[in-house]
Scaffold this motif. Sequence first.
Motif, PDB file in Angstrom:
ATOM      1  N   GLY A 204       0.811  -1.215   0.000  1.00 17.96           N
ATOM      2  CA  GLY A 204       0.000   0.000   0.000  1.00 17.96           C
ATOM      3  C   GLY A 204       0.840   1.258   0.000  1.00 17.96           C
ATOM      4  O   GLY A 204       1.981   1.280   0.461  1.00 17.96           O
ATOM      5  N   LYS A 205       0.268   2.340  -0.540  1.00 13.17           N
ATOM      6  CA  LYS A 205       0.972   3.613  -0.593  1.00 13.17           C
ATOM      7  C   LYS A 205       1.031   4.251   0.791  1.00 13.17           C
ATOM      8  O   LYS A 205       0.140   4.097   1.608  1.00 13.17           O
ATOM      9  N   ILE A 206       2.100   4.980   1.007  1.00 19.90           N
ATOM     10  CA  ILE A 206       2.307   5.648   2.286  1.00 19.90           C
ATOM     11  C   ILE A 206       2.004   7.135   2.126  1.00 19.90           C
ATOM     12  O   ILE A 206       2.608   7.820   1.301  1.00 19.90           O
ATOM     13  N   MET A 207       1.042   7.637   2.885  1.00 14.71           N
ATOM     14  CA  MET A 207       0.689   9.052   2.830  1.00 14.71           C
ATOM     15  C   MET A 207       1.757   9.884   3.532  1.00 14.71           C
ATOM     16  O   MET A 207       2.252   9.516   4.594  1.00 14.71           O
ATOM     17  N   LEU A 208       2.092  11.002   2.926  1.00 15.40           N
ATOM     18  CA  LEU A 208       3.110  11.885   3.492  1.00 15.40           C
ATOM     19  C   LEU A 208       2.503  13.141   4.104  1.00 15.40           C
ATOM     20  O   LEU A 208       3.226  14.073   4.475  1.00 15.40           O
ATOM     21  N   LYS A 209       1.177  13.174   4.218  1.00 13.06           N
ATOM     22  CA  LYS A 209       0.526  14.309   4.868  1.00 13.06           C
ATOM     23  C   LYS A 209       0.457  14.072   6.378  1.00 13.06           C
ATOM     24  O   LYS A 209       0.432  12.948   6.846  1.00 13.06           O
ATOM     25  N   GLY A 210       0.383  15.166   7.098  1.00  8.15           N
ATOM     26  CA  GLY A 210       0.207  15.058   8.540  1.00  8.15           C
ATOM     27  C   GLY A 210       1.359  14.378   9.248  1.00  8.15           C
ATOM     28  O   GLY A 210       1.149  13.586  10.168  1.00  8.15           O
ATOM     29  N   LEU A 211       2.586  14.681   8.837  1.00  6.15           N
ATOM     30  CA  LEU A 211       3.745  14.017   9.430  1.00  6.15           C
ATOM     31  C   LEU A 211       3.981  14.433  10.884  1.00  6.15           C
ATOM     32  O   LEU A 211       4.709  13.755  11.612  1.00  6.15           O
ATOM     33  N   TYR A 212       3.371  15.536  11.303  1.00  2.00           N
ATOM     34  CA  TYR A 212       3.487  15.948  12.703  1.00  2.00           C
ATOM     35  C   TYR A 212       2.217  15.626  13.493  1.00  2.00           C
ATOM     36  O   TYR A 212       2.020  16.129  14.589  1.00  2.00           O
ATOM     37  N   SER A 213       1.367  14.769  12.914  1.00  2.05           N
ATOM     38  CA  SER A 213       0.125  14.401  13.578  1.00  2.05           C
ATOM     39  C   SER A 213       0.411  13.695  14.900  1.00  2.05           C
ATOM     40  O   SER A 213       1.122  12.696  14.940  1.00  2.05           O
ATOM     41  N   GLY A 214      -0.142  14.241  15.972  1.00  2.79           N
ATOM     42  CA  GLY A 214       0.034  13.632  17.291  1.00  2.79           C
ATOM     43  C   GLY A 214       1.244  14.105  18.059  1.00  2.79           C
ATOM     44  O   GLY A 214       1.517  13.602  19.155  1.00  2.79           O
ATOM     45  N   LEU A 215       2.002  15.079  17.522  1.00  2.00           N
ATOM     46  CA  LEU A 215       3.231  15.504  18.196  1.00  2.00           C
ATOM     47  C   LEU A 215       2.957  16.091  19.574  1.00  2.00           C
ATOM     48  O   LEU A 215       3.624  15.738  20.550  1.00  2.00           O
ATOM     49  N   ALA A 216       1.975  16.998  19.670  1.00  2.00           N
ATOM     50  CA  ALA A 216       1.721  17.664  20.956  1.00  2.00           C
ATOM     51  C   ALA A 216       1.381  16.650  22.044  1.00  2.00           C
ATOM     52  O   ALA A 216       1.934  16.701  23.161  1.00  2.00           O
ATOM     53  N   GLY A 217       0.476  15.730  21.715  1.00  2.00           N
ATOM     54  CA  GLY A 217       0.118  14.722  22.697  1.00  2.00           C
ATOM     55  C   GLY A 217       1.292  13.817  23.025  1.00  2.00           C
ATOM     56  O   GLY A 217       1.454  13.384  24.174  1.00  2.00           O
ATOM     57  N   ASN A 218       2.119  13.538  22.024  1.00  2.00           N
ATOM     58  CA  ASN A 218       3.266  12.668  22.263  1.00  2.00           C
ATOM     59  C   ASN A 218       4.296  13.326  23.171  1.00  2.00           C
ATOM     60  O   ASN A 218       4.888  12.674  24.031  1.00  2.00           O
ATOM     61  N   LEU A 219       4.501  14.630  22.988  1.00  2.00           N
ATOM     62  CA  LEU A 219       5.457  15.331  23.853  1.00  2.00           C
ATOM     63  C   LEU A 219       5.019  15.300  25.312  1.00  2.00           C
ATOM     64  O   LEU A 219       5.855  15.263  26.223  1.00  2.00           O
ATOM     65  N   ALA A 220       3.702  15.308  25.519  1.00  2.00           N
ATOM     66  CA  ALA A 220       3.182  15.242  26.887  1.00  2.00           C
ATOM     67  C   ALA A 220       3.559  13.940  27.561  1.00  2.00           C
ATOM     68  O   ALA A 220       3.628  13.864  28.795  1.00  2.00           O
ATOM     69  N   GLY A 221       3.808  12.895  26.755  1.00  2.00           N
ATOM     70  CA  GLY A 221       4.252  11.629  27.314  1.00  2.00           C
ATOM     71  C   GLY A 221       5.752  11.450  27.252  1.00  2.00           C
ATOM     72  O   GLY A 221       6.360  10.850  28.143  1.00  2.00           O
ATOM     73  N   VAL A 222       6.381  11.983  26.197  1.00  2.00           N
ATOM     74  CA  VAL A 222       7.827  11.828  26.028  1.00  2.00           C
ATOM     75  C   VAL A 222       8.596  12.529  27.139  1.00  2.00           C
ATOM     76  O   VAL A 222       9.593  11.996  27.651  1.00  2.00           O
ATOM     77  N   LEU A 223       8.152  13.716  27.516  1.00  2.00           N
ATOM     78  CA  LEU A 223       8.864  14.468  28.547  1.00  2.00           C
ATOM     79  C   LEU A 223       8.969  13.687  29.854  1.00  2.00           C
ATOM     80  O   LEU A 223      10.085  13.445  30.344  1.00  2.00           O
ATOM     81  N   PRO A 224       7.847  13.244  30.443  1.00  2.00           N
ATOM     82  CA  PRO A 224       7.986  12.486  31.695  1.00  2.00           C
ATOM     83  C   PRO A 224       8.638  11.121  31.506  1.00  2.00           C
ATOM     84  O   PRO A 224       9.358  10.649  32.396  1.00  2.00           O
ATOM     85  N   ALA A 225       8.397  10.477  30.348  1.00  2.00           N
ATOM     86  CA  ALA A 225       8.977   9.149  30.122  1.00  2.00           C
ATOM     87  C   ALA A 225      10.503   9.236  30.021  1.00  2.00           C
ATOM     88  O   ALA A 225      11.221   8.429  30.632  1.00  2.00           O
ATOM     89  N   SER A 226      11.005  10.196  29.249  1.00  2.00           N
ATOM     90  CA  SER A 226      12.453  10.364  29.114  1.00  2.00           C
ATOM     91  C   SER A 226      13.081  10.793  30.440  1.00  2.00           C
ATOM     92  O   SER A 226      14.162  10.320  30.801  1.00  2.00           O
ATOM     93  N   ALA A 227      12.387  11.677  31.139  1.00  2.00           N
ATOM     94  CA  ALA A 227      12.882  12.126  32.443  1.00  2.00           C
ATOM     95  C   ALA A 227      12.948  10.958  33.416  1.00  2.00           C
ATOM     96  O   ALA A 227      13.938  10.796  34.150  1.00  2.00           O
ATOM     97  N   LEU A 228      11.907  10.130  33.421  1.00  2.00           N
ATOM     98  CA  LEU A 228      11.875   8.988  34.333  1.00  2.00           C
ATOM     99  C   LEU A 228      12.941   7.966  33.971  1.00  2.00           C
ATOM    100  O   LEU A 228      13.620   7.417  34.856  1.00  2.00           O
TER     101      LEU A 228
END
Length: 323
Positions: free
Chosen positions: A83-107
């Motif tokens: 199947g073809k890979i869509m290249l739109k919305g490559l930053y989709s979910g970044l804000a929510g992910n940062l909310a988890g990445v910050l505490p996860a990386s810190a921990l």
Amino acid sequence: MGPLTLAVDTKTSSNPHLDATILKMQKSKPFASINAQEDKPFDFLRILFEGVIAGGTSGVVVETALYPIDTIKTRLQAARGGGKIMLKGLYSGLAGNLAGVLPASALFVGVYEPTKQKLLKMFPENLSAVAHLTAGAVGGIAASFIRVPTEVVKQRMQTGQFTSAPDAVRLIVSKEGFKGFYAGYGSFLLRDLPFDAIQFCIYEQLRIGYRVAAQRELNDPENAVIGAFAGALTGAITTPLDVIKTRLMVQGSASANQYKGIIDCVSTVVREEGPSALLKGIGPRVLWIGIGGSIFFGVLERTKRLLAQRRPVSDQQPNPKQD
């Protein structure tokens, strides 16, 4: 075993060149007393605090810079067949992910650093790799409780199942319950525990070897290059585990032909798509983790160094065995 001490009476020595050589060796950081800090109390809270700050900073910088590559990797792994890979919305979910990445990386780093230093005090110097492997796995387990829900939401947004993190959270809870946030938890541990242990062990061991050979502290570009190599190598090795983790996380509870678990997922993927499907996304993954390792470890070491400069002068002497 105590540190080797060279006692020389520089006032009566008849060989000024020998005196200068010994003085240079005594001042050289890589050959400073390995036991220089062993008599000091183990400052768990300080190490924890510095690890949390350094880890959180590094994680956010890496995730923000390389999120589009991660999105492409996820879509490649989740796609069945050609199947073809869509290249739109490559930053989709970044804000929510940062909310988890910050505490996860810190921990992760907050747990890894004191665990590593405790184990290095317990193990002989020739078993430092075991200390690094173990500390990486322990840090990975601690961070997994934050990482997995974050990863589930992120990857389902990257594959177009949801348009926003709040919608993803609400719909996952309504359709799958709280356990939906831990979809693929077993496969996540199967991938991330070896990954964390191997990556940090390779990185730490290469730094130790380089410092001994160079007889000096590493600079930022050197830390970055070693981090890139450790990340790229570990990323390539663990790609099949990452593919299985992605498939289990993105399928949801109502997917057709739902995988029943790790073994069923592996056998189904190999049967339907061939063994090569287990290497889907290896290019973006190696690129992403290689560059990410460069940025992460470069930022990590710089942040740790800046925090160390804020300590009292008596606590700033480095311990080569513990770096």
